[in-house]
Structure formats: C-alpha cells, structure tokens
Design a protein around this motif. Structure first.
Motif, PDB file in Angstrom:
ATOM      1  N   VAL A 390      30.387  35.640  28.664  1.00  0.00           N
ATOM      2  CA  VAL A 390      31.552  36.016  29.474  1.00  0.00           C
ATOM      3  C   VAL A 390      32.686  36.516  28.590  1.00  0.00           C
ATOM      4  N   GLY A 391      33.124  37.737  28.851  1.00  0.00           N
ATOM      5  CA  GLY A 391      34.299  38.295  28.217  1.00  0.00           C
ATOM      6  C   GLY A 391      35.505  38.174  29.125  1.00  0.00           C
ATOM      7  N   ALA A 392      36.596  38.879  28.778  1.00  0.00           N
ATOM      8  CA  ALA A 392      37.846  38.715  29.522  1.00  0.00           C
ATOM      9  C   ALA A 392      38.495  40.061  29.819  1.00  0.00           C
ATOM     10  N   CYS A 393      39.138  40.112  30.988  1.00  0.00           N
ATOM     11  CA  CYS A 393      40.063  41.201  31.304  1.00  0.00           C
ATOM     12  C   CYS A 393      41.444  40.583  31.508  1.00  0.00           C
ATOM     13  N   ASP A 394      42.470  41.414  31.541  1.00  0.00           N
ATOM     14  CA  ASP A 394      43.816  40.870  31.705  1.00  0.00           C
ATOM     15  C   ASP A 394      44.244  40.908  33.170  1.00  0.00           C
ATOM     16  N   ARG A 395      45.491  40.566  33.413  1.00  0.00           N
ATOM     17  CA  ARG A 395      46.031  40.447  34.777  1.00  0.00           C
ATOM     18  C   ARG A 395      46.047  41.772  35.534  1.00  0.00           C
ATOM     19  N   ASN A 396      45.881  42.889  34.805  1.00  0.00           N
ATOM     20  CA  ASN A 396      45.897  44.213  35.417  1.00  0.00           C
ATOM     21  C   ASN A 396      44.531  44.894  35.418  1.00  0.00           C
ATOM     22  N   GLY A 397      43.507  44.174  34.974  1.00  0.00           N
ATOM     23  CA  GLY A 397      42.162  44.732  34.989  1.00  0.00           C
ATOM     24  C   GLY A 397      41.768  45.484  33.747  1.00  0.00           C
ATOM     25  N   PHE A 411      29.567  39.986  31.781  1.00  0.00           N
ATOM     26  CA  PHE A 411      30.640  40.298  32.715  1.00  0.00           C
ATOM     27  C   PHE A 411      31.935  39.698  32.180  1.00  0.00           C
ATOM     28  N   VAL A 412      33.030  39.917  32.927  1.00  0.00           N
ATOM     29  CA  VAL A 412      34.329  39.407  32.494  1.00  0.00           C
ATOM     30  C   VAL A 412      34.966  38.616  33.631  1.00  0.00           C
ATOM     31  N   ALA A 413      35.954  37.815  33.257  1.00  0.00           N
ATOM     32  CA  ALA A 413      36.810  37.110  34.214  1.00  0.00           C
ATOM     33  C   ALA A 413      38.239  37.226  33.704  1.00  0.00           C
ATOM     34  N   PRO A 414      39.237  37.102  34.572  1.00  0.00           N
ATOM     35  CA  PRO A 414      40.632  37.328  34.151  1.00  0.00           C
ATOM     36  C   PRO A 414      41.141  36.234  33.214  1.00  0.00           C
ATOM     37  N   SER A 415      41.846  36.669  32.201  1.00  0.00           N
ATOM     38  CA  SER A 415      42.487  35.749  31.268  1.00  0.00           C
ATOM     39  C   SER A 415      43.729  36.456  30.732  1.00  0.00           C
ATOM     40  N   ALA A 416      44.226  36.010  29.586  1.00  0.00           N
ATOM     41  CA  ALA A 416      45.426  36.614  29.007  1.00  0.00           C
ATOM     42  C   ALA A 416      45.120  38.002  28.446  1.00  0.00           C
ATOM     43  N   LYS A 417      46.172  38.808  28.308  1.00  0.00           N
ATOM     44  CA  LYS A 417      46.020  40.143  27.736  1.00  0.00           C
ATOM     45  C   LYS A 417      45.726  40.075  26.252  1.00  0.00           C
ATOM     46  N   GLN A 422      49.024  38.241  18.733  1.00  0.00           N
ATOM     47  CA  GLN A 422      48.184  39.432  18.571  1.00  0.00           C
ATOM     48  C   GLN A 422      48.946  40.704  18.899  1.00  0.00           C
ATOM     49  N   THR A 423      49.788  40.657  19.914  1.00  0.00           N
ATOM     50  CA  THR A 423      50.571  41.825  20.302  1.00  0.00           C
ATOM     51  C   THR A 423      51.899  41.346  20.868  1.00  0.00           C
ATOM     52  N   SER A 424      52.921  42.135  20.678  1.00  0.00           N
ATOM     53  CA  SER A 424      54.271  41.734  21.071  1.00  0.00           C
ATOM     54  C   SER A 424      54.363  41.467  22.573  1.00  0.00           C
ATOM     55  N   GLY A 425      55.008  40.364  22.912  1.00  0.00           N
ATOM     56  CA  GLY A 425      55.271  40.035  24.305  1.00  0.00           C
ATOM     57  C   GLY A 425      54.117  39.402  25.049  1.00  0.00           C
ATOM     58  N   GLU A 426      53.013  39.148  24.355  1.00  0.00           N
ATOM     59  CA  GLU A 426      51.839  38.591  25.026  1.00  0.00           C
ATOM     60  C   GLU A 426      51.394  37.308  24.354  1.00  0.00           C
ATOM     61  N   THR A 427      50.979  36.362  25.171  1.00  0.00           N
ATOM     62  CA  THR A 427      50.352  35.138  24.690  1.00  0.00           C
ATOM     63  C   THR A 427      49.536  34.575  25.848  1.00  0.00           C
TER      64      THR A 427
END
Length: 619
Positions: A390-397, A411-417, A422-427
C-alpha cells in the motif's frame, strides 16, 4: 392471474408551460390540503424533449448541466426561439422546495380520486381539464397537459375541485442516499474516510471525494466481532478510551520486543511510542461520542509488539506466525526494511507464505522515501500472491511525495502530502488514536517525528483529547486503511481467500491522478485509491446469488452465505432484473444475512415460494 409487486416510480414529472414562464415568482402545489411553496431558480430550466434521440441532438448545441430523465435535461440561459421549438415538450424553471431540495417540473400531473369508483369518470376528467392520459395504475393516474397550459394551475384546480385525494405536478425528484456519519468528535478531520473538501491541519484544504468511501460502506456493515485484525507494531495501549480491552485480543506471548523491559505477555507500547495506537485507531476505533472513527469499529484488534528497537529477524517472523496461530484473519504491518530484494530475509518470507497458505490477509505499507521514485520495500515486495503493498496519496489525490513509484505497488490510500521536514508547510496530518495522557504524538515531544512545533498539542481540547493525534502519516497510515476495508469485506463474506481479496480491492479502486492507467494500473498509484463501498459490494457479490431476467421453475433450493437478490437493486443494476417464480414452481431461498426482493420480482398464482434465514458456512 399473477401476483406481483408494483413498480414504484422514483421520478415524478411536472409540467410548467412555456407561455407562463414569467408567472413563476410564487409557485405552489398541494401536498394533500397543504400548500407547498416553491422558489424557481434563476436561469436553470428543466427541458423535456419529445424523445431521447431528439434530446441527444440538442445536447450538442447547448450548455446542458445534467440529464435528469431519459429525455429531460437541465440547461441554462435558453432563448425564446429554443423554448418554442416543436421538439420541446415543456420548459419549466428548476424549483426549490422550502429553499431545500430541488425538483424538476415537466408537463405531467399525478392524481388519485378520493373515491376509487370515480375512476369511471376519467374520460370526463380528461375533457374537463384538457389533459391526456399517460398512465393508469391501481394506485395513481398520470396525465399530460398540452403546451399552452400551466401545469401548476391545472393541477391546483384539479385538487381544489374536491374530487381528488391528491393532485399535483408529477415532479422529477432526487433521492439522497443516507450515509452513516459517526458522532466522534474529530471525525470531520478524518479526510481519508470522508472528504467533503473540508479544511484540516495547518489550513490545508482537501479535495472532495479523495477518500476511501467509508461512510457508504458503513451503511452495509461496520464489521463483525468474529473478525480479528492483528496489528504488528510498537504496541497498543490497554483499555484505550477508543479501543477498550473488550475489543482487543491481548494474548500471552504477544510481545516480541526483548529490549523494552515489558513482559512478553504485555503488548503495550513504551513511552512516546504511539505508532501502533495510531494504526489500530485507523482500523477499529470505536464509533462513539469522542475521539476518532475506525473503519471496522465492530471488529477486534490483536496487538502484537514487534522488535522495533532491534532484534533477530526470526522475531519478526515469530510475530507473524503468532498472529496466524491465534486466529487473526488479517495482519496489518506498517513496517519495512530499506531493501528492494524480495528474498532479503527468508525466515520472514516463509512466515508470510505460511499466513497466505492459511488464508490470512497480509497487508504491508510500501515504505517511505525522502525522494521519488523510490521502491516498494521488503517485505511488501515479496513474490507471494495475496500480499498487499500500500502506497499513499495526499488530501487532493496527488501521489504523496514519499510514496514509492514501483511496479510492485498495489494501490494507495490517503495520507499526508509530505514527511516532516520533507517539503515546506507539510507534515503528518492523519487523525487517529494516540497513546493516552502525555505519551506519544500528542503532545509532541522532542522525539516526536511529526510536529508543527515541539510541544504542539493537536488536538488541544475535547474528551480525553491527549489520547488522540492529528499527526499520523506516511504509508504507515495508508496500510491500516486497507486492513480495515479487508475486515469489512470478510465481515460480509468470511469465505473470501487472500487472492480474491486482492483482486476485489484492485477492481474496486478509484482511478485518481493524471498518470495514465495501463491495464488498470500505473506505478504511481497501483490500481488506484481504495474504495471501501465498492469493495464491500464485490464481497457481497462473491457470497450472493443474483437473478437477472430469469423464470424459476421446478423444485429448487437456492443457498447463499450472504444474500439472495431477485429483482432490480439500486447497488447492483447490471446483475438484476425481472425475476418470476413460475406457476407450479416450489422455490426456497436460504441466506445468512439478506434476501432482497426488488420491485420487479413476482410470484405467479399456484407457485410455492419460501424465504428462510439460515447460517451458511464456508465450504
């Protein structure tokens, strides 16, 4: 003569005439003796055409919003020339009832006489009100007005005559499926379960529909107590407010971490080790008035503590074998080794094979990377059919920045971006259970790997709020979502084998992202975003009998471990249709959970038909 269920229409058509469009500022109809007020919408019209083919021709020329019946569409900003076209039957504004639901008028009126004997006066009614008969049933009559009439005025005059039990425009209406929305305090933050486009952590706005469709699945099942999910992780707190011991299977010998100082019989986490609680909460947190909602809240969790500090490889294998030996049907593993060789540790491969051989569902997180493409880590990449990576997608797909791009991804399921830092403004931003009190992710200590800032409390209020966190993430948060959906599927059909679960999950995925899917998959999302509702439907199909346009004759018993469906069903339109129990037939339906007889199911006179609830066990 035959006995049958009547087909009940869901759509009602109302007719407002073209010549009266300017008179719709104050519309109403009679709901029995009560005037129900309507508010016409600005520049939205329900257009009824003479036929579907005519409608399709016009559709190429105008800005159609949506199709609401075979020959009726909603469009905007129509011209007088268009309104008066000979191919147009009626044009009426879309209306709202009490500023709530929308209805769509056409040229039809539905009515019923107060005295059924008055049906003999039908011809006089048609003549008096200048309408044309469209349909007559034992329960109601539908007529059509002509193009110069106002359907509201005509229908209201009919009711006001005192002859009719009801008479009102036969509106096209929208039914709304009920969805199960838990009362849990932080459920509105669980975008991965129910994404309405809400704003979550750090002002982040979600995209509606990027979720696993859990609420619709809960309309069917929330799991069963005889389904157990083993969570092999850092440990799970006993008597957690959202996962009491009555819903945990805490077993002797379930702690395989030799360095944590806890008894081998205590699968609790160490201080600040909240990962296992968060995984368990995603799967099975109770639906109550506090905390978060789990995907399978009626199922049980088996906590198993693995060697998360360091340990011999055989201890990981022992944890898997322990889950199998003690009856866990599903094994959730949000852990990996940063290795791409599927044979890296044979003792673990062998334990996974033992689980699959014993019909256990084995789910692994695919692993997290600072930069893509990465790869699916061991043991998620083992060459064993039925193991789910299982991988991950973010809140916007979008593909999460850490989720690997690999042919081994299922397949994927929703998680953090992005990962913390790792990137500014995201955790991390997935909400779930935390270790109670001051342990774990909330409040975020110096060892917490998901802070907005050290000392952060998220949430910082609510019942037992320190027992919950808004800072879970990674593919670790995606993996238990698949385990939870598998639990719902097994709750419907406990006979499904791991390979079949894998196929159903893949076939039910939502296709998200801009990357093309070749033969149903790509390396960024696998087969797509898991869909609990569609997966549960496939589980129902696997354990059910469906009849489509069939006549049942002779003496027969039909048995299904879930349900029997005869006649049209809204969730399975391609699998059902007219079903008839023929004269002189002797038919028995036996099913464990449901027998559904649709509107186009009929039993002919002289037939014997029985339904019997019965527990059907796996063969």
């Amino acid at each position: 003569m035959k006995q049958s269920n009547m087909i009940i229409r869901c759509s009602i058509c109302i007719f407002c005439t073209i010549v009266h469009l300017n008179s719709f500022s104050q519309l109403f109809y009679y709901g029995f003796d009560k005037k129900i007020l309507l508010t016409p919408k600005t520049n939205e019209y329900a257009i009824k055409f003479k036929s579907t083919s005519v409608a399709d021709n016009f559709k190429q020329k105008f800005s159609f919003i949506n199709k609401i019946d075979s020959a009726t569409f909603v469009i905007q900003n129509i011209s007088d020339v268009f309104k008066n076209d000979i191919n147009i039957v009626s044009v009426y504004p879309v209306c709202k009832v009490n500023n709530q639901t929308e209805i769509y008028p056409t040229n039809e009126i539905i009515f019923k006489y107060r005295d059924l004997k008055d049906t003999l006066l039908l011809n006089a009614t048609l003549e008096k009100f200048n309408v044309t008969l469209k349909e007559i049933t034992p329960y109601y009559i539908i007529v059509e007005t002509n193009k110069q009439q106002d359907v509201f005025i005509t229908a209201n005059k009919m009711y006001e005559s005192g002859v009719f039990y009801y008479a009102y425009p036969n509106f096209i209406v929208n039914a709304v499926l009920s969805t199960t929305i838990p009362a849990d305090q932080f459920f509105n933050k669980q975008f991965y379960l129910y994404n309405t486009g809400q704003t979550i952590n750090d002002g982040h706005v979600c995209t509606a529909g990027i979720d696993i469709n859990a609420t619709k699945a809960w309309d069917i099942t929330k799991g069963k107590t005889n389904i157990t999910i083993a969570v092999i992780d850092e440990g799970i707190s006993g008597n957690h407010p959202d996962l009491p011991n009555t819903r945990q299977l805490r077993l002797n010998g379930s702690n395989f971490e030799s360095l944590n100082g806890l008894s081998v019989n205590d699968p609790s986490p160490l201080t600040y080790h909240a990962h296992g609680n968060a995984c368990a909460g995603i799967i099975a947190a109770s639906h109550n008035s506090e905390g978060v909602a789990g995907i399978a809240p009626e199922c049980k969790i088996m906590p198993i503590t693995f060697p998360y500090i360091s340990g011999f490889a055989f201890r990981f294998a022992n944890a898997i074998n322990f889950a199998v030996t003690n009856g866990a049907q599903i094994i959730s593993n949000s852990w990996n080794f940063r290795v791409d060789d599927p044979n890296y540790l044979p003792v673990i491969v062998d334990a996974i094979q033992n689980a699959i051989t014993n019909n256990r569902i084995v789910v692994f997180s695919a692993g997290n990377f600072v930069s893509q493409p990465g790869y699916v880590m061991f043991p998620a990449n083992v060459n064993i059919n039925g193991v789910l990576a299982v991988g991950a997608c973010d809140r916007n797909g979008n593909q999460s920045l850490y989720s690997p791009t690999d042919i081994e991804l299922d397949f994927v399921a929703p998680s953090a971006k992005g990962l913390p830092g790792q990137t500014s403004g995201e955790t991390n931003e997935v909400w779930s259970m935390d270790s109670p009190n001051n342990d774990g992710f909330n409040p975020c200590s110096s060892t917490c790997d998901a802070p907005s800032f050290t000392g952060e409390q998220l949430p910082n209020s609510g019942t037992n709020y320190l027992s919950y966190t808004g800072r879970m993430g990674g593919t670790s948060a995606a993996c238990p979502q698949v385990a939870g959906v598998a639990a719902l599927m097994l709750s419907i059909n406990p006979c499904i084998l791991p390979a079949a679960i894998e196929t159903m999950l893949k076939n039910s995925c939502k296709k998200i992202g801009s990357i093309p899917y070749v033969s149903g998959r790509n390396n960024n999302y696998g087969f797509g975003l898991i869909d609990a509702f569609e997966a549960v439907k496939l589980a129902i199909q696997s354990a059910s009998i469906f009849f489509k346009n069939q006549t049942l004759t002779g003496t027969n018993i039909y048995q299904a471990s879930y349900g029997i469906y005869a006649g049209s069903h809204p969730d399975f339109p391609a699998l059902t249709g007219l079903t008839t129990i023929a004269t002189n037939a002797n038919i028995i339906f036996k099913a464990t959970q449901e027998i559904y007889l649709g509107s186009d199911f009929e039993v002919q006179l002289g037939a014997i038909f029985e339904v019997q609830p019965e527990l059907i066990v796996c063969q």
